[in-house]
Scaffold this motif. Structure first.
Motif, PDB file in Angstrom:
ATOM      1  N   THR A  72     -10.942   1.271   8.787  1.00 53.23           N
ATOM      2  CA  THR A  72      -9.670   1.793   8.280  1.00 53.23           C
ATOM      3  C   THR A  72      -8.804   0.691   7.698  1.00 53.23           C
ATOM      4  N   ILE A  73      -8.665  -0.399   8.425  1.00 55.96           N
ATOM      5  CA  ILE A  73      -7.788  -1.472   7.971  1.00 55.96           C
ATOM      6  C   ILE A  73      -8.380  -2.221   6.778  1.00 55.96           C
ATOM      7  N   LEU A  74      -9.701  -2.350   6.743  1.00 48.07           N
ATOM      8  CA  LEU A  74     -10.330  -3.080   5.640  1.00 48.07           C
ATOM      9  C   LEU A  74     -10.275  -2.283   4.339  1.00 48.07           C
ATOM     10  N   ARG A  75     -10.453  -0.975   4.428  1.00 45.81           N
ATOM     11  CA  ARG A  75     -10.322  -0.145   3.225  1.00 45.81           C
ATOM     12  C   ARG A  75      -8.894  -0.192   2.685  1.00 45.81           C
ATOM     13  N   TYR A  76      -7.922  -0.170   3.590  1.00 46.48           N
ATOM     14  CA  TYR A  76      -6.520  -0.226   3.172  1.00 46.48           C
ATOM     15  C   TYR A  76      -6.200  -1.587   2.548  1.00 46.48           C
ATOM     16  N   ALA A  77      -6.713  -2.655   3.161  1.00 53.41           N
ATOM     17  CA  ALA A  77      -6.483  -4.005   2.629  1.00 53.41           C
ATOM     18  C   ALA A  77      -7.105  -4.153   1.251  1.00 53.41           C
ATOM     19  N   GLU A  78      -8.310  -3.628   1.080  1.00 54.52           N
ATOM     20  CA  GLU A  78      -8.972  -3.712  -0.219  1.00 54.52           C
ATOM     21  C   GLU A  78      -8.164  -2.952  -1.278  1.00 54.52           C
ATOM     22  N   GLY A  79      -7.559  -1.837  -0.878  1.00 54.06           N
ATOM     23  CA  GLY A  79      -6.705  -1.094  -1.806  1.00 54.06           C
ATOM     24  C   GLY A  79      -5.490  -1.900  -2.226  1.00 54.06           C
ATOM     25  N   ILE A  80      -4.881  -2.639  -1.275  1.00 59.12           N
ATOM     26  CA  ILE A  80      -3.726  -3.486  -1.605  1.00 59.12           C
ATOM     27  C   ILE A  80      -4.134  -4.579  -2.590  1.00 59.12           C
ATOM     28  N   ILE A  81      -5.263  -5.223  -2.316  1.00 57.30           N
ATOM     29  CA  ILE A  81      -5.742  -6.303  -3.197  1.00 57.30           C
ATOM     30  C   ILE A  81      -6.028  -5.761  -4.598  1.00 57.30           C
ATOM     31  N   ARG A  82      -6.640  -4.578  -4.647  1.00 58.84           N
ATOM     32  CA  ARG A  82      -6.962  -3.966  -5.936  1.00 58.84           C
ATOM     33  C   ARG A  82      -5.689  -3.597  -6.710  1.00 58.84           C
ATOM     34  N   ASP A  83      -4.701  -3.032  -6.023  1.00 63.54           N
ATOM     35  CA  ASP A  83      -3.442  -2.669  -6.682  1.00 63.54           C
ATOM     36  C   ASP A  83      -2.698  -3.915  -7.167  1.00 63.54           C
ATOM     37  N   SER A  95      -7.822 -14.002   6.928  1.00 61.05           N
ATOM     38  CA  SER A  95      -8.563 -13.043   7.758  1.00 61.05           C
ATOM     39  C   SER A  95      -8.618 -13.530   9.203  1.00 61.05           C
ATOM     40  N   CYS A  96      -8.411 -12.595  10.119  1.00 64.37           N
ATOM     41  CA  CYS A  96      -8.534 -12.846  11.549  1.00 64.37           C
ATOM     42  C   CYS A  96      -9.585 -11.885  12.095  1.00 64.37           C
ATOM     43  N   GLY A  97     -10.709 -12.433  12.562  1.00 65.60           N
ATOM     44  CA  GLY A  97     -11.776 -11.588  13.093  1.00 65.60           C
ATOM     45  C   GLY A  97     -13.039 -11.669  12.252  1.00 65.60           C
ATOM     46  N   LYS A  98     -14.186 -11.655  12.921  1.00 70.55           N
ATOM     47  CA  LYS A  98     -15.480 -11.756  12.243  1.00 70.55           C
ATOM     48  C   LYS A  98     -15.734 -10.584  11.309  1.00 70.55           C
ATOM     49  N   LYS A  99     -15.381  -9.386  11.751  1.00 75.69           N
ATOM     50  CA  LYS A  99     -15.667  -8.191  10.959  1.00 75.69           C
ATOM     51  C   LYS A  99     -14.937  -8.233   9.625  1.00 75.69           C
ATOM     52  N   GLY A 100     -13.682  -8.641   9.658  1.00 70.86           N
ATOM     53  CA  GLY A 100     -12.926  -8.737   8.419  1.00 70.86           C
ATOM     54  C   GLY A 100     -13.456  -9.820   7.509  1.00 70.86           C
ATOM     55  N   HIS A 101     -13.791 -10.981   8.088  1.00 69.98           N
ATOM     56  CA  HIS A 101     -14.288 -12.093   7.276  1.00 69.98           C
ATOM     57  C   HIS A 101     -15.624 -11.742   6.626  1.00 69.98           C
ATOM     58  N   GLY A 102     -16.519 -11.120   7.402  1.00 71.73           N
ATOM     59  CA  GLY A 102     -17.814 -10.731   6.849  1.00 71.73           C
ATOM     60  C   GLY A 102     -17.681  -9.702   5.745  1.00 71.73           C
ATOM     61  N   TYR A 103     -16.793  -8.742   5.917  1.00 71.70           N
ATOM     62  CA  TYR A 103     -16.579  -7.700   4.910  1.00 71.70           C
ATOM     63  C   TYR A 103     -16.026  -8.310   3.619  1.00 71.70           C
ATOM     64  N   LEU A 104     -15.050  -9.206   3.757  1.00 73.75           N
ATOM     65  CA  LEU A 104     -14.442  -9.820   2.582  1.00 73.75           C
ATOM     66  C   LEU A 104     -15.445 -10.691   1.836  1.00 73.75           C
ATOM     67  N   GLN A 105     -16.271 -11.418   2.562  1.00 78.74           N
ATOM     68  CA  GLN A 105     -17.308 -12.230   1.915  1.00 78.74           C
ATOM     69  C   GLN A 105     -18.286 -11.353   1.149  1.00 78.74           C
ATOM     70  N   TYR A 106     -18.682 -10.238   1.759  1.00 74.02           N
ATOM     71  CA  TYR A 106     -19.611  -9.319   1.110  1.00 74.02           C
ATOM     72  C   TYR A 106     -19.012  -8.751  -0.173  1.00 74.02           C
ATOM     73  N   ARG A 107     -17.698  -8.534  -0.172  1.00 75.05           N
ATOM     74  CA  ARG A 107     -17.005  -7.999  -1.347  1.00 75.05           C
ATOM     75  C   ARG A 107     -16.641  -9.080  -2.355  1.00 75.05           C
ATOM     76  N   GLY A 108     -16.946 -10.324  -2.035  1.00 77.67           N
ATOM     77  CA  GLY A 108     -16.641 -11.424  -2.956  1.00 77.67           C
ATOM     78  C   GLY A 108     -15.177 -11.819  -2.976  1.00 77.67           C
ATOM     79  N   ILE A 109     -14.449 -11.546  -1.889  1.00 77.58           N
ATOM     80  CA  ILE A 109     -13.032 -11.880  -1.795  1.00 77.58           C
ATOM     81  C   ILE A 109     -12.889 -13.171  -0.997  1.00 77.58           C
ATOM     82  N   GLU A 110     -12.352 -14.210  -1.622  1.00 82.65           N
ATOM     83  CA  GLU A 110     -12.200 -15.499  -0.960  1.00 82.65           C
ATOM     84  C   GLU A 110     -10.983 -15.482  -0.032  1.00 82.65           C
ATOM     85  N   THR A 111     -11.062 -16.237   1.055  1.00 79.42           N
ATOM     86  CA  THR A 111      -9.955 -16.349   2.005  1.00 79.42           C
ATOM     87  C   THR A 111      -9.426 -17.781   2.016  1.00 79.42           C
ATOM     88  N   VAL A 112      -8.110 -17.915   2.184  1.00 80.53           N
ATOM     89  CA  VAL A 112      -7.517 -19.251   2.261  1.00 80.53           C
ATOM     90  C   VAL A 112      -7.553 -19.769   3.701  1.00 80.53           C
TER      91      VAL A 112
END
Length: 284
Positions: A72-83, A95-112
């Motif tokens: 739920t939170i990752l889909r919402y975050a991706e929507g914010i980034i897209r908008d 990103s805080c948490g393995k699940k979020g970091h792995g999802y963002l990497q898979y989507r090609g979204i870099e984290t600071v």
């Protein structure tokens, strides 16, 4: 896992309650210091003329088996980034948490910034690193806004997605922080109490430096409360998911047991019929 999650909910709630005295003392110190250094506070509460870059802090879990807690939170975050991208706004993702970091990497979204293995037991050091990064970036103009995205533990069985503005400091939070009432003035106290407890404060090295330090600590506390809240929500979601899994497994065992008994009874009945039929044939 359901019982372990229930115990961790209590621990996360207790951790938040233990942090309240520190938050209250920090608020009191800010009230005293703000009178001598309003410029530092105004720098964090005033909005930038144009929003070109946003810092987004996404709080997820390190482990799964928590229902829709992470998705739920990752889909919402991706929507914010897209908008933001559609509107010409760049997004710095923390990103805080393995699940979020792995999802963002898979989507090609870099984290600071990225934190792992701390979702169930967040530390104040983690909150400080996030808050200091956001504070420095906002003060030097690298970012124009900072958002926290996390699941709030409404109760032990229900979680609610929250998008909270960290910077600029919202007016309503600023009013609470500085002890202002809804009219924007300080709550009145009896004159004899004010005279008795009035103290002239001297700042070393100066009031503005002290105020900047206190504001960094205030932001760290805000991030820490969100991390602890997310940890409690994670355990609540895992407890609900494991309870549903247990109930489904029990229902499945009951259904399969009933089906097995029905088949077994059918086989016994068939065998009895065959024996009776054979005996009757022999008598004939």
């Amino acid at each position: 896992m359901e019982m372990v999650a229930a115990a961790k909910i209590r621990r996360a709630t207790s951790r938040m309650e233990q942090s309240i005295p520190w938050a209250s003392a920090l608020s009191e110190a800010l009230q005293r210091t703000a009178q001598s250094a309003p410029e530092a506070l105004e720098a964090l509460s005033s909005r930038h003329d144009e929003v070109k870059r946003v810092a987004l802090v996404i709080m997820t879990s390190d482990r799964g088996l928590a229902g829709g807690f992470n998705s739920t939170i990752l889909r919402y975050a991706e929507g914010i980034i897209r908008d933001n991208k559609r509107n010409g706004i760049e997004t710095d993702v923390i990103s805080c948490g393995k699940k979020g970091h792995g999802y963002l990497q898979y989507r090609g979204i870099e984290t600071v910034l990225a934190f792992q293995n701390l979702s169930a037991d967040p530390t104040f050091d983690e909150a400080c690193e996030i808050a200091h990064y956001v504070y420095d970036a906002y003060m030097n103009g690298s970012i124009d806004k900072a958002l926290l995205l996390f699941n709030h533990a409404k109760n032990s069985a229900e979680q609610r997605l929250v998008k909270e503005t960290l910077l600029p400091i919202p007016e309503e939070r600023l009013s609470v922080l500085l002890g202002l009432n809804h009219h924007g003035s300080h709550d009145s106290v009896p004159d004899e109490f004010a005279d008795k407890h009035h103290v002239d404060v001297e700042f070393e090295p100066d009031a503005e430096t002290t105020m900047r330090y206190l504001l960094r600590e205030f932001l760290s506390t805000e991030v820490y409360f969100a991390l602890v809240d997310s940890a409690a929500a994670e355990q609540g979601a895992r407890r609900s998911a494991m309870k549903s899994a247990t109930d489904n497994a029990n229902d499945m065992v009951e259904t399969l047991t009933r089906l097995f008994n029905r088949e077994r009874q059918g086989a016994i009945t068939t065998e009895i019929n065959e024996i009776v039929g054979g005996a009757a044939a022999l008598e004939d």
